[in-house]
Scaffold this motif. Structure first.
Motif, short mmCIF file in Angstrom:
data_model
loop_
_atom_site.label_atom_id
_atom_site.label_comp_id
_atom_site.label_asym_id
_atom_site.label_seq_id
_atom_site.Cartn_x
_atom_site.Cartn_y
_atom_site.Cartn_z
N GLU A 17 0.92 -1.10 0.07
CA GLU A 17 -0.12 0.13 -0.02
C GLU A 17 0.92 1.26 -0.04
OE1 GLU A 17 -3.96 -1.43 2.22
OE2 GLU A 17 -2.32 -0.68 3.53
N ILE A 18 2.13 1.08 0.68
CA ILE A 18 2.82 2.37 0.78
C ILE A 18 3.57 2.56 -0.56
CG2 ILE A 18 5.10 3.19 1.73
CD1 ILE A 18 4.32 1.73 4.48
N THR A 19 3.85 1.39 -1.15
CA THR A 19 4.63 1.64 -2.53
C THR A 19 3.64 2.16 -3.53
OG1 THR A 19 5.79 -0.60 -2.15
CG2 THR A 19 5.46 0.10 -4.53
N ARG A 20 2.17 1.85 -3.36
CA ARG A 20 1.23 2.23 -4.40
C ARG A 20 0.93 3.85 -4.11
NH1 ARG A 20 -0.74 3.54 -8.71
NH2 ARG A 20 -3.11 3.73 -8.82
N ILE A 21 0.91 4.17 -2.60
CA ILE A 21 0.64 5.79 -2.34
C ILE A 21 1.86 6.40 -2.77
CG2 ILE A 21 0.48 7.33 -0.43
CD1 ILE A 21 -0.93 5.15 0.98
N GLU A 22 3.14 6.08 -2.69
CA GLU A 22 4.20 6.75 -3.30
C GLU A 22 4.15 6.70 -4.84
OE1 GLU A 22 7.57 5.49 0.16
OE2 GLU A 22 7.40 4.34 -1.70
N GLU A 23 3.71 5.74 -5.50
CA GLU A 23 3.48 5.89 -6.86
C GLU A 23 2.49 7.07 -7.28
OE1 GLU A 23 2.08 2.10 -8.05
OE2 GLU A 23 4.18 1.16 -8.01
N ILE A 24 1.37 7.03 -6.60
CA ILE A 24 0.30 8.10 -6.90
C ILE A 24 0.62 9.43 -6.42
CG2 ILE A 24 -1.80 8.87 -6.20
CD1 ILE A 24 -2.84 5.70 -5.73
N LEU A 25 1.36 9.44 -5.43
CA LEU A 25 1.97 10.99 -4.86
C LEU A 25 3.06 11.46 -5.76
CD1 LEU A 25 1.51 10.80 -1.11
CD2 LEU A 25 -0.08 11.92 -2.68
N GLN A 26 3.92 10.55 -6.36
CA GLN A 26 5.00 11.03 -7.02
C GLN A 26 4.68 11.66 -8.04
OE1 GLN A 26 8.40 11.34 -5.97
NE2 GLN A 26 8.34 12.55 -7.88
N GLU A 27 3.61 11.13 -8.84
CA GLU A 27 3.02 11.60 -10.23
C GLU A 27 2.32 12.67 -9.83
OE1 GLU A 27 -0.33 10.40 -13.57
OE2 GLU A 27 0.72 8.68 -12.49
N PHE A 28 1.58 12.84 -8.71
CA PHE A 28 0.83 14.16 -8.53
C PHE A 28 1.46 15.16 -8.04
CE2 PHE A 28 -0.93 16.92 -5.27
CZ PHE A 28 -2.24 17.31 -5.90
N VAL A 29 2.79 15.04 -7.38
CA VAL A 29 3.48 16.40 -7.03
C VAL A 29 4.27 16.93 -8.24
CG1 VAL A 29 3.71 15.77 -4.46
CG2 VAL A 29 5.40 14.73 -6.07
N SER A 30 4.67 15.96 -9.15
CA SER A 30 5.33 16.22 -10.29
C SER A 30 4.53 17.05 -11.32
CB SER A 30 6.05 14.97 -10.92
OG SER A 30 4.87 14.42 -11.62
N GLN A 31 3.17 17.18 -11.10
CA GLN A 31 2.46 17.66 -11.97
C GLN A 31 1.34 18.90 -11.15
OE1 GLN A 31 -0.01 15.04 -14.29
NE2 GLN A 31 1.68 13.64 -14.31
N TRP A 32 1.83 19.06 -9.94
CA TRP A 32 1.05 19.94 -8.87
C TRP A 32 1.02 21.28 -9.31
CZ3 TRP A 32 1.23 19.79 -3.01
CH2 TRP A 32 0.06 20.15 -2.29
N THR A 33 0.16 22.11 -9.74
CA THR A 33 0.37 23.39 -9.99
C THR A 33 -0.81 24.37 -9.32
OG1 THR A 33 -1.27 23.37 -11.93
CG2 THR A 33 1.15 22.85 -12.41
N ALA A 34 -0.45 25.56 -9.07
CA ALA A 34 -1.36 26.78 -8.68
C ALA A 34 -1.29 27.70 -9.53
CB ALA A 34 -1.11 27.05 -7.45
N HIS A 35 -2.42 27.87 -10.34
CA HIS A 35 -2.48 29.02 -11.28
C HIS A 35 -1.65 28.86 -12.46
CE1 HIS A 35 -6.02 30.76 -9.14
NE2 HIS A 35 -5.22 30.83 -8.21
N GLY A 36 -1.14 27.88 -12.81
CA GLY A 36 -0.37 27.41 -14.02
C GLY A 36 1.15 27.38 -13.40
N SER A 37 1.48 27.84 -12.09
CA SER A 37 2.99 27.49 -11.66
C SER A 37 3.10 26.38 -11.14
CB SER A 37 3.04 28.81 -10.73
OG SER A 37 2.98 30.00 -11.22
N GLN A 38 4.20 25.81 -11.51
CA GLN A 38 4.58 24.46 -10.81
C GLN A 38 4.88 24.68 -9.42
OE1 GLN A 38 4.78 21.13 -12.30
NE2 GLN A 38 5.33 20.60 -10.03
N LEU A 39 4.02 23.60 -8.61
CA LEU A 39 4.45 23.89 -7.13
C LEU A 39 5.52 22.68 -6.92
CD1 LEU A 39 0.68 23.54 -5.71
CD2 LEU A 39 2.36 25.55 -5.76
N ALA A 40 6.46 23.26 -5.92
CA ALA A 40 7.60 22.40 -5.43
C ALA A 40 7.06 21.66 -4.34
CB ALA A 40 8.54 23.39 -4.84
#
Length: 153
Positions: A17-40
């Motif tokens: 489950e941890i492995t799956r969560i890490e996969e999901i979150l890694q993809e999410f944070v790599s594309q996470w934006t706020a008003h078009g700006s990439q979030l760190a």
């Protein structure tokens, strides 16, 4: 400033489950934006129980929409894995004798305090913190030094 959101699972997570969560979150944070700006954005899973989602606001500020996106994703994780991440009625603490991490409902925790199994020095987790700096010093604290003291003592 690095913002943090701490989510506690209602049960300890299994390795897969941890492995799956890490996969999901890694993809999410790599594309996470706020008003078009990439979030760190970044994340960490601690003690197989806590999920911490972080954003370095010196790079770009989070917005209501970007926070909503993260909440929506976490709710999808809940559904996929059959866990609960938004139940604020669960208290995580370490046992005095062996430092084992445990979870109790508010009622169970109150009974443990009343019965003396949990005391002022019992380590509890303050999941209400909002900055990474706070987590370093104020996340794992004795009951007497946390908000829990106002509720349970």
């Amino acid at each position: 400033m690095k913002r943090v959101w701490i989510y506690q699972s209602n049960r300890f997570l299994k390795t897969e489950e941890i492995t799956r969560i890490e996969e999901i979150l890694q993809e999410f944070v790599s594309q996470w934006t706020a008003h078009g700006s990439q979030l760190a954005g970044s994340f960490v899973i601690r003690y197989d129980l806590f999920l911490m989602l972080m954003v370095d606001e010196e790079q770009a500020m989070v917005t209501g929409c970007s926070i909503d996106k993260s909440v929506h994703l976490l709710k999808k994780i809940e559904q996929e894995l059959g866990i609960t991440l938004f139940d604020r009625m669960q208290v995580a603490y370490k046992t005095a004798d062996d430092e084992e991490l445990r979870i109790a409902s508010r009622d169970e925790f109150a009974a443990l305090v009343k019965g003396g199994d949990v005391n002022n020095d019992t380590i509890v987790f303050n999941n209400m913190l909002t900055t990474v700096d706070e987590v370093a010093e104020k996340w794992e604290v004795p009951l007497k030094d946390s908000w829990h003291a106002r509720v349970f003592l």
